[in-house]
Design an enzyme around this catalytic site. Structure first.
Site, PDB file in Angstrom:
ATOM      1  CG  LEU A  45      -1.863  -1.191   1.459  1.00 41.11           C
ATOM      2  CD1 LEU A  45      -2.800  -1.142   2.499  1.00 41.11           C
ATOM      3  CD2 LEU A  45      -2.694  -1.484   0.116  1.00 41.11           C
ATOM      4  CG  HIS A  46       0.678   3.573  -3.454  1.00 41.27           C
ATOM      5  ND1 HIS A  46      -0.454   4.327  -3.571  1.00 41.27           N
ATOM      6  CD2 HIS A  46       0.750   2.761  -4.355  1.00 41.27           C
ATOM      7  CE1 HIS A  46      -0.604   3.845  -4.610  1.00 41.27           C
ATOM      8  NE2 HIS A  46      -0.251   2.768  -5.151  1.00 41.27           N
ATOM      9  CG  HIS A  49      -3.257   1.224  -2.363  1.00 39.71           C
ATOM     10  ND1 HIS A  49      -1.774   1.177  -2.676  1.00 39.71           N
ATOM     11  CD2 HIS A  49      -3.854   0.597  -3.130  1.00 39.71           C
ATOM     12  CE1 HIS A  49      -1.604   0.431  -3.519  1.00 39.71           C
ATOM     13  NE2 HIS A  49      -2.565   0.235  -4.151  1.00 39.71           N
ATOM     14  N   GLY A 159      -8.988   3.931  -7.887  1.00 39.45           N
ATOM     15  CA  GLY A 159      -8.304   4.970  -8.175  1.00 39.45           C
ATOM     16  C   GLY A 159      -8.428   5.035  -9.586  1.00 39.45           C
ATOM     17  CG  ASP A 162      -4.876   0.763 -12.242  1.00 41.78           C
ATOM     18  OD1 ASP A 162      -3.996   0.427 -13.031  1.00 41.78           O
ATOM     19  OD2 ASP A 162      -4.979   0.949 -10.887  1.00 41.78           O
ATOM     20  CD  GLN A 165      -8.134  -2.148 -11.740  1.00 38.57           C
ATOM     21  OE1 GLN A 165      -7.589  -2.885 -11.936  1.00 38.57           O
ATOM     22  NE2 GLN A 165      -8.356  -1.033 -10.695  1.00 38.57           N
TER      23      GLN A 165
END
Length: 300
Positions: A45-46, A49, A159, A162, A165
């Site tokens: 995670l960053h 996220h 997010g 992407d 997606q």
């Protein structure tokens, strides 16, 4: 740490659920009026996220995150085996935000020996990202469908980085009549513009120093788009936007390959030949050193 502090820390820590039965028992115990926010992740995670988790925490009664490196969305020769895994660190980060539960299944739990069913949204393998990663979106659609069936969230958070997606997920939710609200949040960036990604950890210091060229290229296209609209042009050639992105990327010697630059419709990800006031989404994939980077920018 005192005994009391340890008890308080344990009480605030998100509960880890390694099985479908365990997380389902939590969901079944909740009253129908309770809102459930869901943040699906592959871990490592960053801040991108964590911003999704904070949004979920602010908008829902209960927050569930998942940590699962989904093998069906990785192609041959991709980084499935080396994708960073740091479950304990990730759970601690989510716990600090106030996430209540973490669903962290193994591949065997998610895909049993007899697993034979996949969700395959049509048309997305023909996008430029789909061409570069065959069957990737089938894997994404399948795992997201499974996770939604298991968790049954009220709201799910993703997010914008992407780009395709996000469109795929909205498509399957609409087509399969899923009772979940899909929330797409802005891409989180470093101060120099680099989009946050778990794969940024693969970059060497020199590569990391040069990586902002990706966002610089997208920003150049935005400047061109806005300048033409300001001059009263109703539309412009998509090729002009593509060319300016590629030109900026080619100024950086560490860019080993520009896999694609795509100028697409915001809602369908279908390629555009002309871009007008409705705008578009510009997305790209390139290899910097040995690391594949993706990013996108929305023009309106």
């Amino acid at each position: 740490m005192s005994a009391i502090s340890q008890l308080e820390s344990d009480a605030m820590r998100a509960i880890i659920h390694p099985t479908i039965e365990s997380i389902r028992s939590v969901r079944k115990s909740l009253n129908s009026s309770v809102s459930v926010g869901f943040v699906p992740t592959m871990g490592a995670l960053h801040e991108g996220h964590l911003s999704l988790a904070r949004e979920a925490r602010a908008q829902n009664d209960i927050v569930i995150a998942s940590i699962f490196v989904n093998p069906t969305q990785f192609g041959k020769g991709e980084d499935l085996d080396k994708y960073p895994r740091q479950l304990e660190k990730d759970v601690n980060l989510l716990s600090e935000i106030g996430v209540d539960h973490v669903f962290a299944p193994s591949s065997c739990v998610m895909y049993g020996r007899s697993h034979a069913t996949f969700v395959d949204p049509q048309g997305f393998d023909q996008t430029k990202e789909g061409v570069s990663r065959p069957n990737h979106f089938r894997g994404v659609a399948t795992v997201v469908t499974k996770l939604f069936n298991i968790v049954q969230p009220t709201n799910a958070y993703f997010g914008q980085k992407d780009a395709v997606q996000c469109v795929v997920i909205r498509r399957i939710v609409d087509d399969l009549d899923m009772d979940v609200n899909v929330r797409i949040m802005d891409t989180v960036r470093e101060k120099d513009g680099l989009a946050l990604s778990s794969r940024n950890s693969y970059l060497t210091p020199e590569e990391r120093d040069k990586a902002p060229v990706v966002y610089k290229a997208l920003s150049a296209a935005r400047e061109l788009f806005e300048s033409r609209l300001a001059r009263g042009m109703e539309e412009m050639d998509a090729d002009d936007l593509e060319e300016v992105v590629e030109a900026v990327l080619q100024t950086e010697p560490l860019i080993a390959e520009v896999q694609y630059v795509a100028i697409d419709d915001l809602e369908t990800m279908k390629p555009l030949t002309k871009v007008g006031n409705k705008g578009c989404i510009i997305s790209l994939a390139c290899v910097l050193g040995s690391v594949r980077l993706i990013d996108n920018i929305i023009l309106r």
